[in-house]
Write an enzyme that holds these catalytic residues in place. Structure first.
Site, mmCIF file in Angstrom:
data_model
loop_
_atom_site.group_PDB
_atom_site.id
_atom_site.type_symbol
_atom_site.label_atom_id
_atom_site.label_comp_id
_atom_site.label_asym_id
_atom_site.label_seq_id
_atom_site.Cartn_x
_atom_site.Cartn_y
_atom_site.Cartn_z
ATOM 1 N N ILE A 169 0.837 -1.202 0.000
ATOM 2 C CA ILE A 169 0.000 0.000 0.000
ATOM 3 C C ILE A 169 0.865 1.243 0.000
ATOM 4 O O ILE A 169 0.625 2.187 -0.763
ATOM 5 C CB ILE A 169 -0.947 -0.011 1.215
ATOM 6 C CG1 ILE A 169 -1.921 -1.181 1.118
ATOM 7 C CG2 ILE A 169 -1.710 1.313 1.308
ATOM 8 C CD1 ILE A 169 -2.745 -1.405 2.368
ATOM 9 N N ALA A 249 -4.066 2.638 8.063
ATOM 10 C CA ALA A 249 -3.463 1.334 8.374
ATOM 11 C C ALA A 249 -4.214 0.671 9.525
ATOM 12 O O ALA A 249 -5.266 0.064 9.327
ATOM 13 C CB ALA A 249 -1.984 1.511 8.695
ATOM 14 N N ARG A 250 -3.690 0.805 10.722
ATOM 15 C CA ARG A 250 -4.342 0.328 11.937
ATOM 16 C C ARG A 250 -4.038 1.335 13.044
ATOM 17 O O ARG A 250 -2.908 1.813 13.168
ATOM 18 C CB ARG A 250 -3.824 -1.054 12.352
ATOM 19 C CG ARG A 250 -4.410 -2.209 11.574
ATOM 20 C CD ARG A 250 -5.874 -2.436 11.908
ATOM 21 N NE ARG A 250 -6.383 -3.676 11.337
ATOM 22 C CZ ARG A 250 -6.845 -3.812 10.114
ATOM 23 N NH1 ARG A 250 -6.855 -2.760 9.315
ATOM 24 N NH2 ARG A 250 -7.304 -4.964 9.672
ATOM 25 N N ASP A 273 -9.060 6.668 9.135
ATOM 26 C CA ASP A 273 -10.026 5.638 8.748
ATOM 27 C C ASP A 273 -10.037 4.501 9.760
ATOM 28 O O ASP A 273 -10.845 3.593 9.648
ATOM 29 C CB ASP A 273 -9.682 5.105 7.350
ATOM 30 C CG ASP A 273 -10.731 4.126 6.816
ATOM 31 O OD1 ASP A 273 -11.917 4.504 6.784
ATOM 32 O OD2 ASP A 273 -10.364 2.995 6.443
ATOM 33 N N GLU A 278 -13.541 0.489 17.685
ATOM 34 C CA GLU A 278 -14.448 0.516 16.532
ATOM 35 C C GLU A 278 -15.677 -0.323 16.836
ATOM 36 O O GLU A 278 -15.566 -1.377 17.464
ATOM 37 C CB GLU A 278 -13.735 -0.025 15.280
ATOM 38 C CG GLU A 278 -12.552 0.818 14.850
ATOM 39 C CD GLU A 278 -11.843 0.278 13.615
ATOM 40 O OE1 GLU A 278 -12.281 -0.768 13.073
ATOM 41 O OE2 GLU A 278 -10.852 0.885 13.175
ATOM 42 N N HIS A 297 -13.548 3.056 8.666
ATOM 43 C CA HIS A 297 -12.714 1.896 8.331
ATOM 44 C C HIS A 297 -13.187 1.238 7.026
ATOM 45 O O HIS A 297 -13.436 0.027 6.965
ATOM 46 C CB HIS A 297 -12.733 0.873 9.464
ATOM 47 C CG HIS A 297 -11.548 -0.057 9.438
ATOM 48 N ND1 HIS A 297 -11.044 -0.656 10.553
ATOM 49 C CD2 HIS A 297 -10.772 -0.487 8.407
ATOM 50 C CE1 HIS A 297 -10.013 -1.424 10.236
ATOM 51 N NE2 HIS A 297 -9.821 -1.336 8.926
#
Length: 330
Positions: A169, A249-250, A273, A278, A297
């Site tokens: 990515i 990403a995370r 994102d 979450e 996300h």
């Protein structure tokens, strides 16, 4: 039954694969791949979306394998499904969705998918960046409310992009950024020198130096044991006021609480994102910070990504029942 798609339901001699939750746009791509499981396993796919844990457990109670799409497979779910021996996750960063240590202890196989969404996530990264710099969504809302004041933009041409995580990515983002006329650097974390040379990206060994020297910082680290919390509060201190910060990403690759604390100063425009918790709730402190763009996300959710993702999920399940390895994480 309405809302349930099944393959080979009469073959009760075959193991059962359950998909308790599915995203509507994925239903047809999945159906096209289920032929791989013919005479290998039967499939039961529930064609709706729910995050209710009891419902998920009830649907999976007879499963030998579970396809994990769109929900977190919590420890409580693992504990309540002792017969499941394989979880196939529809994403790359499986560590934030399934407890890998617990799975390993119990001899459960966990699989993920790889490189299915390089372009999808890279494009969403640029969409978030463009919203920060040109405010298209916010300006659309203004015009529709009769407001013609507009807003000043931030030109990307000639600016420095610092990438943390130069995998598939990150490399795709670098290529797009170069097309915008940006200068691109990346944190040098075990990436072969040839990759930097081929992309025309400048390697930077020190993360603080990368961050301090960038006009835009974009995170593309996978979540692994070795990357959890790798971006520390100290690193975020290197952000100069006005630096744009994007994370697709995370959230867990950043030290817990560190990003919120840095953004609450109000001098860093950011677009996120991914989040520590979450789904994000409306009363989350992040939602109260002006100038921040948040999306749920969904960077990975495109028609193109679904093709590769669904195929790999089914391939991993097929391999498990055939005694083969495919995208095995634990």
């Amino acid at each position: 039954m309405d809302g349930i798609f099944e393959t080979q339901p009469e073959r009760t001699d075959l193991p059962l694969v359950v998909m308790p939750v599915v995203i509507a746009s994925m239903i047809e791509p999945f159906k096209k791949n289920f032929a791989m499981l013919e005479n290998v396993a039967r499939v039961r796919m529930y064609e709706d979306f729910t995050l209710d844990e009891d419902t998920i457990v009830e649907r999976c109670k007879d499963a030998d394998a579970v396809m994990v799409i769109g929900f977190h497979c919590t420890d409580a779910i693992l504990d309540r499904l002792p017969n499941v021996k394989c979880y196939a996750f529809g994403g790359t960063g499986v560590a934030s969705y399934i407890n890998l240590d617990k799975s390993k202890e119990r001899g459960i196989r966990v699989c993920n998918v790889l490189h299915y969404g390089d372009h999808a996530v890279a494009e969403h990264t640029m969409a978030l960046l463009m919203e920060l710099t040109r405010h298209a969504g916010a300006l659309d809302a203004q015009v529709k409310q009769g407001d013609w004041d507009g807003a000043d933009g931030f030109e990307l041409f000639g600016k420095r992009l610092g990438i943390i995580g130069l995998g598939g990515i990150g490399q795709t983002v670098a290529g797009i950024a170069k097309a915008f006329g940006m200068k691109v650097s990346a944190w040098n974390s075990h990436v072969p020198a040839q990759v930097f040379a081929d992309l025309g990206v400048t390697p930077v060994d020190d993360m603080n130096e990368l961050i301090a020297g960038s006009d835009v910082v974009s995170v593309h680290m996978p979540l692994l044991d070795s990357t959890r919390g790798i971006i520390a509060a100290e690193n975020l201190e290197a952000l100069r006021p006005g630096t744009l910060f994007v994370n697709t990403a995370r959230a867990e690759v950043i030290e817990p609480g560190a990003l919120l604390a840095r953004l609450q100063r109000g001098d860093i425009p950011a677009a996120l994102d991914v989040f520590e918790h979450e789904p994000l709730t409306a009363d989350d402190p992040l939602c109260k910070i002006p100038g921040i763009v948040l999306t749920p996300h969904i960077a990975w959710r495109t028609d193109g990504a679904y093709i590769g993702l669904t195929k790999q999920v089914v391939q991993s399940i097929t391999a498990f029942f055939k005694g083969e390895d495919f995208n095995v994480v634990v």
